[in-house]
Each structure stands twice: as structure tokens, then as C-alpha cells.
Design a protein around this motif. Structure first.
Motif, PDB file in Angstrom:
ATOM      1  N   SER A 199     -12.795   7.906   2.712  1.00 29.82           N
ATOM      2  CA  SER A 199     -11.990   7.432   1.595  1.00 29.82           C
ATOM      3  C   SER A 199     -12.126   5.925   1.407  1.00 29.82           C
ATOM      4  O   SER A 199     -12.376   5.178   2.357  1.00 29.82           O
ATOM      5  N   VAL A 200     -11.937   5.461   0.158  1.00 37.63           N
ATOM      6  CA  VAL A 200     -11.942   4.022  -0.102  1.00 37.63           C
ATOM      7  C   VAL A 200     -10.679   3.344   0.417  1.00 37.63           C
ATOM      8  O   VAL A 200     -10.614   2.111   0.472  1.00 37.63           O
ATOM      9  N   ALA A 201      -9.660   4.121   0.792  1.00 41.04           N
ATOM     10  CA  ALA A 201      -8.431   3.539   1.326  1.00 41.04           C
ATOM     11  C   ALA A 201      -8.751   2.643   2.525  1.00 41.04           C
ATOM     12  O   ALA A 201      -9.514   3.028   3.410  1.00 41.04           O
ATOM     13  N   GLN A 202      -8.158   1.465   2.553  1.00 45.97           N
ATOM     14  CA  GLN A 202      -8.500   0.515   3.604  1.00 45.97           C
ATOM     15  C   GLN A 202      -8.095   0.987   4.996  1.00 45.97           C
ATOM     16  O   GLN A 202      -8.755   0.664   5.971  1.00 45.97           O
ATOM     17  N   LEU A 203      -7.008   1.736   5.097  1.00 46.77           N
ATOM     18  CA  LEU A 203      -6.573   2.234   6.394  1.00 46.77           C
ATOM     19  C   LEU A 203      -6.549   3.755   6.373  1.00 46.77           C
ATOM     20  O   LEU A 203      -5.943   4.357   5.480  1.00 46.77           O
ATOM     21  N   ALA A 204      -7.214   4.370   7.350  1.00 47.64           N
ATOM     22  CA  ALA A 204      -7.200   5.823   7.526  1.00 47.64           C
ATOM     23  C   ALA A 204      -6.548   6.118   8.872  1.00 47.64           C
ATOM     24  O   ALA A 204      -6.960   5.574   9.898  1.00 47.64           O
ATOM     25  N   VAL A 205      -5.527   6.989   8.870  1.00 43.88           N
ATOM     26  CA  VAL A 205      -4.788   7.313  10.093  1.00 43.88           C
ATOM     27  C   VAL A 205      -4.865   8.812  10.349  1.00 43.88           C
ATOM     28  O   VAL A 205      -4.643   9.616   9.434  1.00 43.88           O
ATOM     29  N   VAL A 206      -5.167   9.162  11.582  1.00 44.25           N
ATOM     30  CA  VAL A 206      -5.304  10.563  11.970  1.00 44.25           C
ATOM     31  C   VAL A 206      -4.351  10.848  13.121  1.00 44.25           C
ATOM     32  O   VAL A 206      -4.322  10.088  14.102  1.00 44.25           O
ATOM     33  N   PRO A 207      -3.562  11.918  13.045  1.00 43.08           N
ATOM     34  CA  PRO A 207      -2.720  12.284  14.190  1.00 43.08           C
ATOM     35  C   PRO A 207      -3.582  12.653  15.400  1.00 43.08           C
ATOM     36  O   PRO A 207      -4.674  13.216  15.251  1.00 43.08           O
ATOM     37  N   MET A 208      -3.095  12.351  16.582  1.00 39.03           N
ATOM     38  CA  MET A 208      -3.821  12.679  17.798  1.00 39.03           C
ATOM     39  C   MET A 208      -4.119  14.180  17.876  1.00 39.03           C
ATOM     40  O   MET A 208      -5.167  14.582  18.391  1.00 39.03           O
ATOM     41  N   GLN A 209      -3.246  15.015  17.336  1.00 36.96           N
ATOM     42  CA  GLN A 209      -3.476  16.467  17.360  1.00 36.96           C
ATOM     43  C   GLN A 209      -4.761  16.840  16.642  1.00 36.96           C
ATOM     44  O   GLN A 209      -5.470  17.764  17.070  1.00 36.96           O
ATOM     45  N   ASP A 210      -5.077  16.132  15.534  1.00 38.03           N
ATOM     46  CA  ASP A 210      -6.303  16.442  14.802  1.00 38.03           C
ATOM     47  C   ASP A 210      -7.531  15.921  15.528  1.00 38.03           C
ATOM     48  O   ASP A 210      -8.603  16.535  15.478  1.00 38.03           O
ATOM     49  N   VAL A 211      -7.406  14.800  16.212  1.00 38.33           N
ATOM     50  CA  VAL A 211      -8.519  14.296  17.028  1.00 38.33           C
ATOM     51  C   VAL A 211      -8.843  15.300  18.136  1.00 38.33           C
ATOM     52  O   VAL A 211     -10.011  15.531  18.470  1.00 38.33           O
ATOM     53  N   LEU A 212      -7.803  15.938  18.670  1.00 40.51           N
ATOM     54  CA  LEU A 212      -7.990  16.907  19.751  1.00 40.51           C
ATOM     55  C   LEU A 212      -8.204  18.331  19.243  1.00 40.51           C
ATOM     56  O   LEU A 212      -8.371  19.255  20.050  1.00 40.51           O
ATOM     57  N   HIS A 258      -8.453   8.289  -4.709  1.00 39.15           N
ATOM     58  CA  HIS A 258      -7.781   7.296  -3.869  1.00 39.15           C
ATOM     59  C   HIS A 258      -8.009   5.878  -4.373  1.00 39.15           C
ATOM     60  O   HIS A 258      -8.960   5.605  -5.108  1.00 39.15           O
ATOM     61  N   THR A 259      -7.119   4.982  -3.965  1.00 37.02           N
ATOM     62  CA  THR A 259      -7.241   3.563  -4.284  1.00 37.02           C
ATOM     63  C   THR A 259      -7.399   2.771  -2.989  1.00 37.02           C
ATOM     64  O   THR A 259      -7.007   3.225  -1.909  1.00 37.02           O
ATOM     65  N   VAL A 260      -7.969   1.590  -3.100  1.00 38.20           N
ATOM     66  CA  VAL A 260      -8.242   0.776  -1.923  1.00 38.20           C
ATOM     67  C   VAL A 260      -6.955   0.399  -1.200  1.00 38.20           C
ATOM     68  O   VAL A 260      -6.853   0.502   0.033  1.00 38.20           O
ATOM     69  N   PRO A 285       0.832  -1.200   0.000  1.00 42.69           N
ATOM     70  CA  PRO A 285       0.000   0.000   0.000  1.00 42.69           C
ATOM     71  C   PRO A 285       0.868   1.252   0.000  1.00 42.69           C
ATOM     72  O   PRO A 285       1.932   1.289   0.622  1.00 42.69           O
ATOM     73  N   GLY A 286       0.406   2.293  -0.702  1.00 39.99           N
ATOM     74  CA  GLY A 286       1.072   3.586  -0.665  1.00 39.99           C
ATOM     75  C   GLY A 286       0.342   4.527   0.276  1.00 39.99           C
ATOM     76  O   GLY A 286      -0.613   4.140   0.953  1.00 39.99           O
ATOM     77  N   MET A 287       0.789   5.770   0.316  1.00 39.26           N
ATOM     78  CA  MET A 287       0.226   6.756   1.234  1.00 39.26           C
ATOM     79  C   MET A 287      -0.436   7.897   0.477  1.00 39.26           C
ATOM     80  O   MET A 287       0.031   8.309  -0.589  1.00 39.26           O
ATOM     81  N   GLU A 303      -7.311  16.436 -10.810  1.00 38.76           N
ATOM     82  CA  GLU A 303      -6.442  15.294 -11.090  1.00 38.76           C
ATOM     83  C   GLU A 303      -5.489  14.977  -9.953  1.00 38.76           C
ATOM     84  O   GLU A 303      -4.784  13.960  -9.996  1.00 38.76           O
ATOM     85  N   ASN A 304      -5.425  15.838  -8.944  1.00 37.41           N
ATOM     86  CA  ASN A 304      -4.514  15.613  -7.829  1.00 37.41           C
ATOM     87  C   ASN A 304      -4.790  14.251  -7.190  1.00 37.41           C
ATOM     88  O   ASN A 304      -5.903  13.966  -6.740  1.00 37.41           O
ATOM     89  N   LEU A 305      -3.768  13.397  -7.139  1.00 32.48           N
ATOM     90  CA  LEU A 305      -3.949  12.023  -6.677  1.00 32.48           C
ATOM     91  C   LEU A 305      -4.279  11.927  -5.189  1.00 32.48           C
ATOM     92  O   LEU A 305      -4.739  10.872  -4.724  1.00 32.48           O
ATOM     93  N   TYR A 306      -4.037  13.001  -4.446  1.00 27.92           N
ATOM     94  CA  TYR A 306      -4.337  12.975  -3.011  1.00 27.92           C
ATOM     95  C   TYR A 306      -5.786  13.343  -2.709  1.00 27.92           C
ATOM     96  O   TYR A 306      -6.235  13.192  -1.564  1.00 27.92           O
ATOM     97  N   LEU A 307      -6.517  13.842  -3.689  1.00 24.42           N
ATOM     98  CA  LEU A 307      -7.932  14.134  -3.472  1.00 24.42           C
ATOM     99  C   LEU A 307      -8.698  12.825  -3.271  1.00 24.42           C
ATOM    100  O   LEU A 307      -8.434  11.831  -3.963  1.00 24.42           O
ATOM    101  N   PRO A 308      -9.647  12.789  -2.348  1.00 25.23           N
ATOM    102  CA  PRO A 308     -10.318  11.528  -2.018  1.00 25.23           C
ATOM    103  C   PRO A 308     -10.925  10.794  -3.207  1.00 25.23           C
ATOM    104  O   PRO A 308     -10.915   9.553  -3.221  1.00 25.23           O
TER     105      PRO A 308
END
Length: 489
Positions: A431-444, A378-380, A356-358, A370-375
Motif C-alpha cells: 500500500s502507498v500508506a506510509q505506515l503498515a501495521v500487522v498483528p503478531m497473529q497474522d505474522v505467525l 489508499h492515501t499516503v 493520518p487515518g486508518m 469504490e471501497n475506500l479500504y481497498l489498496p
């Protein structure tokens, strides 16, 4: 992908280095607050805890240029389990003028004496036998550093720098207590981390680690295995690592790590890498390879250069390396950090080995559709982040972007500044990405003052910590609702 991989089902994770936990002395550690954090994650519905590397840093505290690729950071050793084991006696905490790290070091020395008096050394002896291949060199490296006021190995007397057997034998005799203390601290680190990892796994949480591609120049690894790196006869690097000008720096990033002697590594079947990966697989369920593109081609900079601009790309044997690793370990639960200047050849290497990529949402806006980082692009088989440890927090990022980018962000998300950072977090979860990761700073919902690292800035990084009073009482329930809504529980 198989069980324990990043993509066998939809998951969500929290990004938090253990040093950022509350509690401990000067930094978070593997004590009670780490177990409370696991329980908080489980209550939210997160099933992945992503850390930064757990290796021992230098004084700048960066885990990405550490003193060993195998050893653990002794600053993470918690004192509470040592009290529970009876190896320490309670005291009043740091003395006047004693900082947290000095206090922790003093107490770890006391704990070794308490452990020796306890008499049960079977587990400890097993640990020494299992880790001997790297632990002997690492403990010797630390003893010599201590004897030479923490100077770098390449500035040691020639007989120590070049590992003359008589000189090393003399160090072992003279500083045997220092060597034994280092070995004991590694035993404690691995013992406590294994217990914490087991607790997380029992709560349905995978531990997601990070492998820096390059190794710190002043490290036990380079000192002990100079044949694996491009160094001259005095141990000086001929060329160093970095990246060309990019999003983070107009002059690129001059990291200064020595480059690998890939021909020598290829000749013995990449044994150095196999040993490195074997250690990491004992620590983590998933692994991110930082600067993955350097395994296809790496940016080679003259050692005398002042910036990274004057470098050039060199081919790396990434495909052969991955074939050798897969032959050794079978399935590898790896994620490729494929940010920066990515070519079709880098994509082909990642895809050939099913990694998997990021995707990073902070990089998605200000351009076109066309920006590949736009949701919607994304790829699975990928891992989506709002931002990483190298990015600002989302609220800090919003303050930095230009007006056009801000307008694009809110137009695309259909939200307003008052809804940030949650609207970006929701985009990651959706996102369709199988794993989504959020920094704790954004959760707070924290601002730029709570950033973990600013690339290119030498001081003041890697020190951020959160407090439990920043966690609102309804936060866990709210995140469980979000993760259920987006199919990630």
C-alpha cells in the motif's frame, strides 16, 4: 510530518500488547521477553511497535475501560529487574494454589521493603513530585477500593464518594501503607517502561500507543474530577457512550462510559486533556486516538437504555480541543482511528489537523471497486492494517466471510487460501500508506482461536499470548526480505 510521526517515511509495525508476550506470571510483562521481542522486530525490519493502552484494567482485563488514564498496569511490572537491583531475593515461584497475579502482588510488596532498606530514594522522590497531580488521587482511589472489597467508587459511603476532606484524611492515616505501595508500583512501572522504550528506540523502533477516547466510569479520573463528566449529584451518569449498529453488532455497542462535560472543559482551556496528553507523550512516540469520530460528534445513549440503538448524535468541540493541544505541545504525533460511521465533517476535522487515518483490509472486500479500504484507494497519509485487535485474525476472518467475499478477496489479491495470510500482509506492505501495521497473529499465521478481543462479548478477551516456538527460524529473514521489497526498511 516531523520526525517521530507516522508518516515521515515508509515504515512497518507489529501490533502486540505487552500482556501477550511470553514469560512473566499470568501475562507478559516488561521483563527479558520484551527485550527479546524488540530484537526480533529489529531483525525483521519493523520500526514501529504498536501496543494497546498500558493503563490498569478491571477484572475483565480490558485496557479500554481502565482505572486511570495516567497510571500504568502493575501486572506489567517484571520481577527480574527487581532481583537484579537487590530489592528482591530469589524464591521458588508461586506457592501451591497461588495464581500468577497474586504471586506478583506479593513479590511487589516484598520489593518495596527491599527498596526501602536500600536507602537510595532520590529517583523515587523525583517521580512522586513529577506525578503528584494524578498519583495522589489514584493511590487514594486504590486504597479506598481495597478497603471496600474493590467496590466501585459510586457505591462507596457518601463521604468517600463525594470526597469529603475529613473522610479522605482518615483514609490516608489508616491506609498509608496501601497508598505507599500503589505509589511504589507506579514508580516501578514507569521506570521499567522507560527503560524498555529506550531500548526499542535504540534499535530504531518507535512505540505506538493508544488513547481510548472515553474514560472508564469506575476510574480515579471520574471520581476525582466529576466536574469533567455528565453526572448527577450522586455521581450517576446521565448519558453514556457507545456506537450505533455497525459491522460488529446489529444493536450497536453500549460501552457505558460517561460522556464529557465539554462546556466545563472548554471553560478552563481543556486542562484535563492537556494533562492526559502530557502523560501519554512520556510513554509513547506515536499515539492513536481510539474512536476519533467522537471528537466531532459522539453517540449519546440514555443511561437507562439496554442497547445502543436509542442513542443520538451530539456535537463535540474537537476542533477547539486540537487547537488548544497544538498551542500547548506544538506538533502532535497522532493517528485518528476513523473507522465506523464516518461523515464528511469527521474527515474534515482529521484533515484540518493533518492526522493520518486508518485503513483495514478486513473491511475492504465484498463490495465494489469504490471501497475506500481497498489498496488502490489508499492515501499516503494513512495507516494500513490487515486487522486490528478488535478483528479476528486473518485466517479466522476468512472462515467467517461469505462465499462472495471470499471470491472477491482471492480474485483481487490474485492468490489462494494456501497463500493466506501472507498475501493480505503483502497487500498491506505494498500500500502507498506510509505506515503498515500487522498483528503478531497474522505474522505467525494463527487462526481465530488466537483472537485478542471480540467486541460485544464480555468474557474471555485480552488474554492471548504467543510462544517463541511459534516463531519459525527463518521468519525474521523472510520479513526483512518482504519489508525491503516494499520499501519499508
Amino acid at each position: 510530518m516531523s520526525q517521530g510521526s507516522a508518516a515521515e517515511r515508509r515504515r512497518a509495525g507489529l501490533l502486540l500488547h505487552p500482556t501477550s508476550l511470553p514469560g512473566g506470571y499470568e501475562n507478559g510483562d516488561f521483563g527479558p521477553e520484551a527485550y527479546r521481542f524488540v530484537e526480533f522486530m529489529a531483525a525483521c525490519g519493523f520500526t514501529v511497535w504498536q501496543t494497546l493502552p498500558l493503563a490498569p484494567p478491571h477484572d475483565d482485563l480490558s485496557p479500554y475501560s481502565a482505572q486511570s488514564v495516567h497510571a500504568g498496569n502493575p501486572r506489567l511490572i517484571a520481577l527480574e529487574p527487581l532481583l537484579e537491583a537487590g530489592w528482591l531475593q530469589p524464591d521458588g515461584g508461586p506457592q501451591a494454589g497461588e495464581d500468577g497475579w497474586s504471586y506478583r502482588q506479593r513479590r511487589l510488596i516484598e520489593a518495596r521493603h527491599g527498596f526501602q532498606n536500600a536507602g537510595n530514594r532520590g529517583e523515587y522522590n523525583d517521580f512522586l513530585a513529577q506525578r503528584q497531580r494524578w498519583l495522589d488521587d489514584y493511590a487514594l482511589f486504590q486504597a479506598i477500593r481495597a478497603a471496600h472489597k474493590q467496590t466501585a467508587w459510586f457505591d462507596w459511603p457518601r463521604e468517600l464518594r463525594d470526597r469529603h476532606s475529613n473522610a479522605l484524611a482518615a483514609i490516608r492515616r489508616q491506609f498509608g501503607d496501601t497508598i505507599a505501595q500503589c505509589q511504589f508500583e507506579q514508580f516501578l512501572f514507569y521506570r521499567q517502561w522507560a527503560a524498555l522504550k529506550q531500548y526499542a528506540n535504540q534499535h530504531g523502533i518507535l512505540i505506538f500507543g493508544d488513547i481510548p477516547l472515553f474514560v472508564g466510569y469506575d476510574s480515579a479520573d471520574v471520581w476525582a474530577r466529576r466536574d469533567c463528566f455528565l453526572l448527577d449529584s450522586q455521581g450517576n451518569p446521565e448519558v453514556v457512550a457507545g456506537v450505533p449498529p455497525d459491522y460488529f453488532s446489529a444493536t450497536g455497542q453500549l460501552w457505558g462510559n460517561p460522556h464529557y462535560a465539554w462546556e466545563a472543559m472548554r471553560a478552563d482551556g481543556f486542562q484535563w486533556w492537556k494533562e492526559r496528553i502530557r502523560t501519554q507523550l512520556t510513554q509513547f512516540d506515536l499515539l492513536r486516538i481510539d474512536h476519533f469520530r467522537g471528537l466531532e460528534s459522539y453517540w449519546e445513549i440514555p443511561a437507562t437504555a439496554k442497547t445502543a440503538v436509542s442513542g443520538q448524535w451530539r456535537k463535540a468541540p474537537g476542533d477547539e480541543l486540537f487547537q488548544a493541544l497544538r498551542a500547548e505541545f506544538g506538533h502532535l504525533p497522532l493517528v485518528a482511528e476513523d473507522l465506523g460511521i464516518i461523515t464528511p465533517a469527521v474527515d474534515a476535522l482529521r484533515e484540518k489537523h493533518g492526522l493520518p487515518g486508518m485503513k483495514v483490509l478486513h473491511f475492504a472486500f465484498g463490495g465494489d471497486a469504490e471501497n475506500l479500504y481497498l489498496p488502490h484507494n489508499h492515501t499516503v497519509n494513512s495507516v494500513i492494517y490487515t486487522g486490528t485487535h478488535d478483528n479476528n485474525t486473518t485466517l479466522g476472518w476468512l472462515e467467517e466471510v461469505d462465499e462472495r467475499t471470499r471470491n472477491h478477496i482471492f480474485d483481487y489479491l490474485g492468490s489462494s487460501p494456501k497463500q493466506m495470510p501472507e498475501s493480505l500482509v503483502r497487500a498491506a506492505f505494498a500500500s502507498v500508506a506510509q505506515l503498515a501495521v500487522v498483528p503478531m497473529q497474522d505474522v505467525l499465521a494463527l487462526g481465530g482461536a488466537d483472537r485478542m478481543n471480540q467486541p460485544g462479548v464480555a468474557k474471555g478477551n485480552w488474554r492471548w499470548r504467543f510462544r517463541w516456538d511459534q516463531v519459525k527460524p527463518d521468519l525474521a529473514g523472510h520479513y526483512r526480505h518482504l519489508l525491503t521489497l516494499y520499501g519499508r526498511v
